[in-house]
Design a protein around this motif. Structure first.
Motif, PDB file in Angstrom:
ATOM      1  N   GLU A 135       0.827  -1.208   0.000  1.00  0.00           N
ATOM      2  CA  GLU A 135       0.000   0.000   0.000  1.00  0.00           C
ATOM      3  C   GLU A 135       0.859   1.255   0.000  1.00  0.00           C
ATOM      4  N   ASP A 136       1.900   1.268   0.846  1.00  0.00           N
ATOM      5  CA  ASP A 136       2.797   2.430   0.890  1.00  0.00           C
ATOM      6  C   ASP A 136       3.555   2.585  -0.419  1.00  0.00           C
TER       7      ASP A 136
ATOM      8  N   ARG B  87       1.306   4.122  -2.938  1.00  0.00           N
ATOM      9  CA  ARG B  87       1.120   5.547  -2.658  1.00  0.00           C
ATOM     10  C   ARG B  87       2.318   6.351  -3.139  1.00  0.00           C
ATOM     11  N   ARG B  88       3.518   5.806  -2.924  1.00  0.00           N
ATOM     12  CA  ARG B  88       4.731   6.488  -3.391  1.00  0.00           C
ATOM     13  C   ARG B  88       4.736   6.599  -4.915  1.00  0.00           C
TER      14      ARG B  88
END
Length: 467
Positions: free
Chosen positions: A146-147, A150-151
């Motif tokens: 997920e991170d 997002r990045r």
């Protein structure tokens, strides 16, 4: 810590998913005399630094046509920006803008040609393999999926686009393994010739020219860190080094604590000539004996702990870290999809963890290769024995640990690392390692020729130059 620029190299992605399974018997091993794709000592697929993917786009137009498929100016600008960010992160001097644009366009042309060839041959990469690759990229960058997404989104790269780029590169890798690897043969004469050349080259060479294999642990220091944080990281490195000197396994410590890209490989950087190592590392270890520990050594990136794993003038290692593994292999085909095979292996893994069955018993009953009779035991093996996608998982495991289902060119595996040891190599084992070195060199040469052939057979029309 600053995240490195996005690198979706063809060979890097080769370690993330398997290629077309050969008809020969398969155990995740390199069959004697059968060439495989080259190995990377530290495969790395990393994410862009914040803002690295931001491109100011002008009106788009076609700059080239490859077999009727267009490449646009925006395509070139995006590739240039990623290349620029990667080079800056690595401290490499940027070429002039027009040179960078030309190189980006030529790489895009080559990528499109190879991808077209892969699709014409009917090669496919299933969604499971792509998902496995995505998970590996996230793990390399020490982020959740997920991170990571997002990045990527912050840099204008959607989840769908990222997955499609991975899928395309995996397709081209499977094409390479199908078309290139079969061309490469390594004979006993090739091995003897390599050894003669190495002995001749090293006859008058100083020890400083020896090939070395270093273990590496990085305790990173972020850019602009305060003096307090720098000292805290220094103390962390000193404490870790003291633990290793007191008996903690270096390779386990690297996997647990290192911030370097090679952490998942236990920090092993691979046997290579000194000119392929940072000068700082060479100077710090040049007088150190094999097996000794050096550091912490400070650089702008942080504090480094180094272990001299091997040093040789002949280009052939005298010692190696071997792994003792067992596995269960399920072959992929019309009767069993990748997802179904993964689900079965997940069930086997749960049964082992709960004590309902042993790994050996399940391997004897279900594994579909020659190791099944021995409970999946593959014995002791050193670097280069397994195909890259299998070996990458083995190197990431702790003794006794069982992997998640992993897809290789042979099928879906469940792998258990039984133990790991450092041993002095026999002459036969050294020759097998030389075989891998010669194969890698031949594969690199064959890959260049293969690309040239594909380029010559394609229709490429240049339109307006990139702007």
């Amino acid at each position: 810590m600053k995240i490195r620029a996005l690198t979706l190299s063809l060979v890097s992605v080769a370690t993330l998913a398997g290629a077309v399974p050969p008809a020969a018997n398969a155990q995740g091993l390199r069959a004697a005399g059968v060439p495989q794709a080259p190995r990377l000592s530290s495969p790395s697929v990393t994410l862009p630094a914040p803002g690295a993917g931001t491109v100011t786009r002008s009106a788009d137009f076609i700059v080239a046509v490859v077999n009727s498929e267009p490449i646009t100016n925006n395509d070139v600008q995006i590739r240039m920006e990623r290349t620029r960010a990667q080079m800056e992160a690595q401290g490499v001097r940027l070429p002039p803008q027009d040179v960078l644009a030309k190189e980006a366009l030529e790489r895009l042309i080559m990528d499109k040609i190879l991808l077209q060839n892969a699709k014409e041959m009917g090669l496919k990469v299933d969604s499971y393999a792509v998902s496995q690759a995505v998970k590996s990229v996230a793990q390399q960058n020490k982020l959740s999926e997920e991170d990571m997404y997002r990045r990527l989104a912050a840099d204008g790269i959607s989840k769908e686009q990222f997955r499609e780029e991975l899928r395309n590169q995996m397709l081209v890798q499977r094409l390479r393994e199908r078309d290139v690897d079969a061309r490469v043969k390594v004979s006993e004469f090739d091995i003897d010739q390599y050894l003669r050349e190495q002995r001749s080259a090293s006859a008058g060479a100083a020890a400083a020219n020896a090939d070395i294999n270093l273990g590496h642990i990085l305790i990173a220091v972020p850019e602009g860190a305060s003096n307090e944080l720098i000292e805290a990281q220094r103390e962390k490195a000193k404490k870790l080094m003291a633990e290793i000197r007191s008996g903690k396994d270096f390779f386990a410590a690297a996997r647990e604590s290192s911030d370097a890209a090679d952490a998942s490989q236990g920090g092993l950087m691979g046997l290579r000539s000194v000119d392929r190592y940072p000068e700082l590392f060479v100077q710090a270890t040049q007088k150190a004996a094999i097996g000794s520990l050096v550091g912490p050594v400070q650089s702008p990136a942080g504090f480094h702990i180094l272990k001299v794993v091997d040093r040789t003038l002949s280009g052939v290692p005298s010692v190696a870290v071997q792994s003792h593994v067992r596995h269960i292999l399920l072959r992929i085909g019309a009767q069993l999809s990748e997802e179904q095979a993964a689900q079965r292996l997940e069930d086997y893994r749960s049964r082992i963890a709960s004590g309902q069955a042993t790994f050996e018993a399940l391997a004897r009953e279900y594994s579909q290769d020659g190791s099944a009779q021995g409970g999946g035991d593959l014995g002791w093996a050193g670097p280069g024995r397994y195909v890259p996608e299998f070996e990458q998982v083995v190197e990431s495991l702790q003794p006794g640990q069982i992997s998640q289902p992993i897809l290789s060119r042979f099928g879906m595996h469940l792998i258990q690392l039984i133990d790991r040891r450092e041993v002095k190599l026999s002459q036969r084992e050294q020759r097998e390692m030389v075989r891998d070195l010669v194969r890698e060199k031949k594969l690199d040469e064959a890959y260049v020729h293969w690309q040239q052939e594909a380029r010559a057979q394609a229709y490429v029309e240049y339109r307006e130059p990139p702007q």
